[in-house]
Scaffold this motif. Structure first.
Motif, PDB file in Angstrom:
ATOM      1  N   GLY A  19       0.507  -0.950   0.232  1.00 24.64           N
ATOM      2  CA  GLY A  19       0.139  -0.054  -0.104  1.00 24.64           C
ATOM      3  C   GLY A  19       1.012   1.413  -0.168  1.00 24.64           C
ATOM      4  O   GLY A  19       0.727   2.399  -1.164  1.00 24.64           O
ATOM      5  N   LEU A  20       1.889   1.314   1.155  1.00 23.64           N
ATOM      6  CA  LEU A  20       2.730   2.271   0.807  1.00 23.64           C
ATOM      7  C   LEU A  20       3.568   2.822  -0.866  1.00 23.64           C
ATOM      8  O   LEU A  20       3.366   3.960  -1.260  1.00 23.64           O
ATOM      9  CB  LEU A  20       3.746   2.498   1.879  1.00 23.64           C
ATOM     10  N   GLY A  21       3.782   1.835  -0.798  1.00 18.40           N
ATOM     11  CA  GLY A  21       4.142   2.001  -3.159  1.00 18.40           C
ATOM     12  C   GLY A  21       3.268   2.844  -3.482  1.00 18.40           C
ATOM     13  O   GLY A  21       4.185   3.257  -4.280  1.00 18.40           O
ATOM     14  N   VAL A  22       2.380   1.942  -3.544  1.00 19.44           N
ATOM     15  CA  VAL A  22       0.946   2.386  -4.562  1.00 19.44           C
ATOM     16  C   VAL A  22       0.930   3.813  -3.962  1.00 19.44           C
ATOM     17  O   VAL A  22       1.019   4.735  -4.933  1.00 19.44           O
ATOM     18  CB  VAL A  22      -0.273   1.719  -4.114  1.00 19.44           C
ATOM     19  N   VAL A  23       0.918   4.598  -2.634  1.00 21.68           N
ATOM     20  CA  VAL A  23       0.759   5.870  -2.538  1.00 21.68           C
ATOM     21  C   VAL A  23       1.930   7.022  -2.572  1.00 21.68           C
ATOM     22  O   VAL A  23       1.800   7.754  -2.853  1.00 21.68           O
ATOM     23  CB  VAL A  23       0.001   6.143  -1.375  1.00 21.68           C
ATOM     24  N   LEU A  24       2.931   6.151  -2.052  1.00 23.80           N
ATOM     25  CA  LEU A  24       4.490   7.186  -2.635  1.00 23.80           C
ATOM     26  C   LEU A  24       4.699   6.809  -3.456  1.00 23.80           C
ATOM     27  O   LEU A  24       6.429   8.074  -3.308  1.00 23.80           O
ATOM     28  CB  LEU A  24       4.942   6.768  -1.309  1.00 23.80           C
ATOM     29  N   ALA A  25       5.495   5.617  -4.249  1.00 22.82           N
ATOM     30  CA  ALA A  25       6.277   5.933  -5.296  1.00 22.82           C
ATOM     31  C   ALA A  25       6.596   7.088  -5.982  1.00 22.82           C
ATOM     32  O   ALA A  25       5.392   7.745  -6.381  1.00 22.82           O
ATOM     33  CB  ALA A  25       5.864   4.454  -5.959  1.00 22.82           C
ATOM     34  N   VAL A  28       5.322   6.030 -11.655  1.00 24.19           N
ATOM     35  CA  VAL A  28       4.365   5.008 -11.750  1.00 24.19           C
ATOM     36  C   VAL A  28       3.810   3.561 -11.803  1.00 24.19           C
ATOM     37  O   VAL A  28       3.334   2.860 -11.328  1.00 24.19           O
ATOM     38  CB  VAL A  28       2.844   5.820 -12.562  1.00 24.19           C
ATOM     39  N   SER A  31       4.062   2.476  -9.408  1.00 24.18           N
ATOM     40  CA  SER A  31       3.128   2.147  -8.025  1.00 24.18           C
ATOM     41  C   SER A  31       2.041   0.922  -8.318  1.00 24.18           C
ATOM     42  O   SER A  31       1.668   0.059  -7.215  1.00 24.18           O
ATOM     43  CB  SER A  31       2.174   3.145  -8.270  1.00 24.18           C
ATOM     44  N   LEU A  86       3.980  14.431  -9.569  1.00 23.08           N
ATOM     45  CA  LEU A  86       2.856  13.417  -8.929  1.00 23.08           C
ATOM     46  C   LEU A  86       2.052  13.113  -7.673  1.00 23.08           C
ATOM     47  O   LEU A  86       1.240  12.842  -7.779  1.00 23.08           O
ATOM     48  CB  LEU A  86       3.746  11.507  -9.041  1.00 23.08           C
ATOM     49  N   ASP A  87       2.398  13.946  -6.911  1.00 21.10           N
ATOM     50  CA  ASP A  87       1.471  14.782  -5.712  1.00 21.10           C
ATOM     51  C   ASP A  87       0.827  15.998  -6.717  1.00 21.10           C
ATOM     52  O   ASP A  87       1.523  16.749  -6.373  1.00 21.10           O
ATOM     53  CB  ASP A  87       2.318  14.314  -5.068  1.00 21.10           C
TER      54      ASP A  87
ATOM     55  N   ALA B  24      -3.953  12.310  -2.545  1.00 19.10           N
ATOM     56  CA  ALA B  24      -3.258  13.033  -2.908  1.00 19.10           C
ATOM     57  C   ALA B  24      -2.228  12.998  -4.259  1.00 19.10           C
ATOM     58  O   ALA B  24      -1.345  13.871  -4.949  1.00 19.10           O
ATOM     59  CB  ALA B  24      -1.677  12.740  -1.833  1.00 19.10           C
ATOM     60  N   LEU B  37      -7.683  -0.001  -3.170  1.00 19.26           N
ATOM     61  CA  LEU B  37      -6.592  -0.529  -2.117  1.00 19.26           C
ATOM     62  C   LEU B  37      -7.464   0.055  -0.865  1.00 19.26           C
ATOM     63  O   LEU B  37      -7.792  -1.127  -0.300  1.00 19.26           O
ATOM     64  CB  LEU B  37      -5.550   0.513  -2.016  1.00 19.26           C
TER      65      LEU B  37
END
Lengths: 165, 102, 637
Positions: A19-25, A28, A31, A86-87, B24, B37
């Motif tokens: 999950g962390l990887g999906v949102v923080l990578a 893309v 992700s 990306l963010d 975000a 997710l």
């Protein structure tokens, strides 16, 4: 610490990492790959919950179809070509909201009086599941298949190339 | 045995991560992945409740099946829409799709 | 046909008004004959009613006859009953008024066919006159206060219409406004008085209120207050000080209107009201009657002195009317309805005579200022004669009707009032003779001052002169009804005092000292007038120069008009400006515009929430969910 707990923590860590990887990578495609990891880890969680059928369904549909779809979409919309932002600008608020939600949920979970057995898993027979699904839940089942049909048709119509486009 | 709270906390963490991602991330596809997710977390919750608290009528299990089904349909449609937008505006950035602005 | 059918008397002119209003323009001669026929019918109907009354009046307990229909009747939740009743009441007091009103109205209407000939709004004139007659007669006959008040306002309204008849003239419309507003101030007092009386008695019926008062239903202070409020209405309508200012200006209307409304009928409505309310006045504290006397006397003195310097012939007569009204009020203040009503009776005739003959002068010469008149006796002998007769009657010269009436008032003043009042009353006799003779001399005697205007002056046509002669005849003989012998000969129980009275009949009596004193005063006044104003009026000019400040004060009408105007400008309009400011800024700008603006502004502010961006909306949703979750957790857990 029993075996189940160890396995649980391991699988849980894997899920969270995914999950962390999906949102923080930063990349893309990374992700997407992390998403696959998360999805498969969730399948493992399902096994831990003695819902083997669902684990299989999870792997097949998510791991197979959905991720392929997402990868295709990424390719078609050239996501990779715009690595820049990306963010979005909402990052701090998002973090705040997520943290708040997490806090509330954990608080609720920990302090709630759960009605019923909270320690033992009751294994559900597969035949019972099938029985229930096609007897009591037959109508929603049919509706679900209709939804799939409509989604299929809709996706085709939306995504096809028009004349002269 | 593992108490139910473990699973519930896990699903909460996943859900929160999903929230962060939805709010975000800029690209529509990435947002979609975050939504997936969240749906995962929801499924975990349903199944946990079904096998722990309500094993007699295990509606949660059935529901999880439906969640997966609908999620799949929704992903397909969502991606079709994203493709459409991309064709019209040459961008998949949700920040730039603000035609309904005041 | 008798007292029960007395309601016909006001009803017929009312009907005539309706017809004239709707169809007047299609009738031959615009329907003046219809108006005259209606009022003649009312006059004719007066006689059967009188006969019926005379048949009943000998009974010891006779207190008038009522008839009518109840229209609305319900009980208020907080106590008193509320009735709307179309009721008519006939007694001796009412019959006297009926006589005066119907006869004088008839005379004036006949006269008007000559005077108003050729006027573009000829038809409307007669319609308004008919309406006035109906309202006045209703006022006289009303048996309950609400109907009386409605009729009261009705005559005020007609007065407004008729004063402002030639409303193209700015001065006329201003005068009409002034009259209406001034009397309205008094009317508010009247209404308050009516409601005060009703509140305790639970009824608007006049007879019932009298019984209630006699039985002690009102405390002395309450009744006195109520009665003084009623008197306020009389002050306005009968042009007593300080609400006298409208009457001189009301002369802007056509002269027959002045004759009818502002001499014989409407202005005496105040006198009639006080006379009718005398039982209440007698039950109340004596201070009420003292107020009446005080205001009456002030009015008498002020108007008499102002009449000395006025130069418009109609204005002089207007001041004499105010003078007469003051006299009647003093009579009432002395507790005598008989004296006041006798004077009202006589005054109706000779004042109408004065106005109508003045009207003939104006009609003939197209002039009103005495500066343009003079020596008209040669060209208009009949008019001069009747005018002189009316003037002498006003001055109170024996044996004219004015003498007997004025003497009655002096009698009761002497009996019931103190020496000061009596002294001033005698002085007013002198001054009245003085100014009435002045106007006679300046208008009819001596040399014409404006030859050209009087080239074609001549006595008026018969339709105008005949009413003058009739009124002149009555001016001579009307006073004799005071005698017991005359009254009995005519079928009445006795003289005027035996017929119209309150509490107990007053037999006719004749104190020689009063008669001689008043005659001396009157003759002295007449003689002095000749001294001052005959010929080139040199003595008058010298006197005016010597007493210039006094002269100017009189010319400026004791500055009352100026004071009122200042009050209006500085006080009323200033208050109005404050209220206008409040209305504009607080109510409108802040309240109405402000609340609307707030909506618009907040809407404008809130539109920035619609960014069109998905993440923003998603954040909003999530935030909402979190907040809800917190709320539920706090409330539940």
């Amino acid at each position: 610490m029993s075996y189940e707990e160890v396995i649980f923590y391991f699988v849980a860590a894997l899920t969270v990492l995914g999950g962390l990887g999906v949102v923080l990578a930063r990349n893309v495609v990374h992700s997407a790959l992390f998403l696959i990891v998360a999805l498969l880890a969730v399948a493992a969680v399902f096994i831990l919950l003695s819902a083997e059928f669902l684990a299989i369904v999870q792997v097949l549909i998510y791991g197979g179809a959905v991720t392929i779809l997402i990868l295709f979409a990424m390719m078609l919309t050239r996501v990779r070509d715009m690595p820049g932002a990306l963010d979005g600008p909402q990052r701090p608020f998002a973090a705040l909201a997520a943290a708040a939600f997490l806090a509330i949920s954990i608080l609720a979970v920990v302090s709630a009086e759960w009605p019923g057995e909270t320690e033992e898993i009751t294994v559900i027979a597969f035949s019972d599941l099938g029985d229930k699904l096609f007897r009591n839940w037959a109508a929603p089942f049919e509706v679900a298949s209709l939804v799939l049909l409509v989604a299929l048709i809709g996706a085709i119509i939306l995504a096809r190339e028009e004349e002269g486009e | 045995m593992i108490p139910i709270q473990h699973f519930l906390v896990l699903s909460s963490i996943l859900f929160s991560l999903g929230i962060y991602g939805v709010l975000a991330r800029r690209s529509a596809v990435l947002i979609l992945m975050s939504i997936e997710l969240m749906l995962q977390a929801v499924s975990i919750n349903f199944i946990a409740f079904a096998v722990y608290l309500y094993p007699k009528e295990f509606s949660g299990l059935i529901f999880a099946i439906f969640v997966i089904t609908i999620a799949a349909a929704e992903v397909g449609l969502a991606l079709a829409i994203i493709l459409r937008i991309f064709r019209n505006k040459a961008t998949a950035n949700v920040d730039e799709v603000d035609v309904l602005k005041w | 046909m008798g007292m029960e059918e007395a309601w016909l008397i006001p009803a017929i002119p009312a009907g005539a008004f309706a017809v004239l209003l709707l169809f007047g323009r299609y009738l031959p001669r615009r329907g003046d004959w219809l108006a005259i026929a209606a009022i003649a019918a009312s006059f004719a109907l007066f006689f059967p009613v009188l006969v019926d009354l005379l048949g009943e009046v000998d009974r010891a307990d006779f207190a008038g006859v009522a008839s009518g229909i109840d229209w609305v009747k319900f009980s208020l939740p907080t106590g008193p009953d509320f009735q709307l009743r179309l009721g008519f009441f006939v007694d001796q007091l009412a019959i006297v008024m009926l006589a005066v009103v119907t006869f004088v109205t008839l005379m004036v209407m006949v006269y008007s066919t000559g005077y108003m000939k050729g006027d573009p709004r000829y038809g409307w004139y007669f319609a308004a006159m008919s309406l006035f007659a109906a309202a006045m007669l209703t006022l006289v006959l009303a048996d309950n206060f609400l109907l009386l008040y409605a009729a009261w306002e009705g005559v005020g309204f007609c007065s407004y219409l008729l004063i402002g008849f030639w409303h193209e003239r700015r001065s006329a419309s201003e005068a009409a406004k002034k009259a209406f507003i001034t009397t309205r101030i008094g009317d508010v007092g009247l209404l308050i008085g009516i409601f005060l009386l009703w509140r305790e008695a639970g009824t608007f019926d006049i007879s019932e209120i009298f019984e209630f008062a006699k039985a002690g239903g009102y405390s002395a202070e309450y009744l006195t207050m109520a009665v003084l409020f009623l008197f306020a209405g009389a002050v306005g309508k009968s042009a007593q000080f300080p609400l006298h200012v409208w009457l001189p200006d009301a002369m802007e209307g056509p002269t027959p209107v002045s004759a009818l409304i502002h001499a014989a009928t409407m202005v005496v409505a105040g006198v009639y009201l006080v006379a009718r309310m005398m039982p209440l006045f007698l039950e109340a504290d004596p201070v009420a009657l003292n107020v009446v006397t005080a205001l009456g006397l002030t009015t008498v003195m002020m108007s008499a002195t102002m009449g000395l310097v006025a130069t418009d012939i109609k204005r002089v007569i207007a001041y004499s009317t105010i003078n007469s009204l003051g006299l009647m009020m003093v009579a009432l203040g002395s507790g005598s309805v008989t004296a006041a009503m006798l004077y009202l009776f006589a005054h109706g005739f000779f004042k109408a005579l004065l106005f109508l003959s003045a009207g003939s002068v104006i009609h003939a010469t197209e002039r009103q200022e005495v500066g343009d008149l003079g020596g008209l006796a040669r060209r208009m002998p009949v008019t001069a004669a009747v005018f002189g007769l009316g003037a002498l009657s006003m001055a109170g010269l024996v044996p004219l009707s004015g003498f007997w009436a004025k003497d009655e008032i002096l009698n009761v003043a002497g009996d019931h009032q103190n020496f000061v009042v009596y002294g001033f009353m005698m002085l007013s006799v002198f001054i009245t003779a003085l100014y009435m003779m002045r106007v006679v001399i300046l208008t009819f005697l001596g040399e014409p001052r404006d030859r050209e205007a009087q080239e074609h002056a001549h006595d008026a046509e018969p339709v105008m002169t005949a009413p003058l002669l009739l009124l002149a005849a009555l001016t001579v003989v009307a006073g004799f009804v005071a005698f017991d012998g005359v009254g009995e000969a005519l079928g009445f129980p006795g003289g005027f005092g035996e017929f119209v009275f309150v509490e107990e009949a007053e037999a006719f009596h004749f104190p020689w000292d009063v008669a001689i004193l008043s005659t001396v005063a009157a003759v002295a006044g007449l003689a002095a007038a000749f001294y001052f104003w005959s010929g080139a009026a040199e003595p008058a000019r010298r006197a005016a120069d010597t007493f210039r400040p006094a002269y100017e004060t009189l010319r400026r009408k004791y500055f009352v008009d100026d004071i009122y105007q200042w009050t209006i400008d500085r006080v009323v309009l200033a208050a109005g400006a404050v209220i206008a400011w409040f209305d504009r800024n607080v109510v409108n700008d802040t309240g109405v515009d402000g609340s609307a603006g707030l909506g618009v502004f907040s809407g404008f502010g809130m539109k920035f929430l619609e960014t069109g961006k998905l993440p923003n909306y998603a954040l909003a949703i999530v935030t909402g969910v979190i907040v809800l979750a917190i709320v539920f957790m706090v409330v539940r857990v």
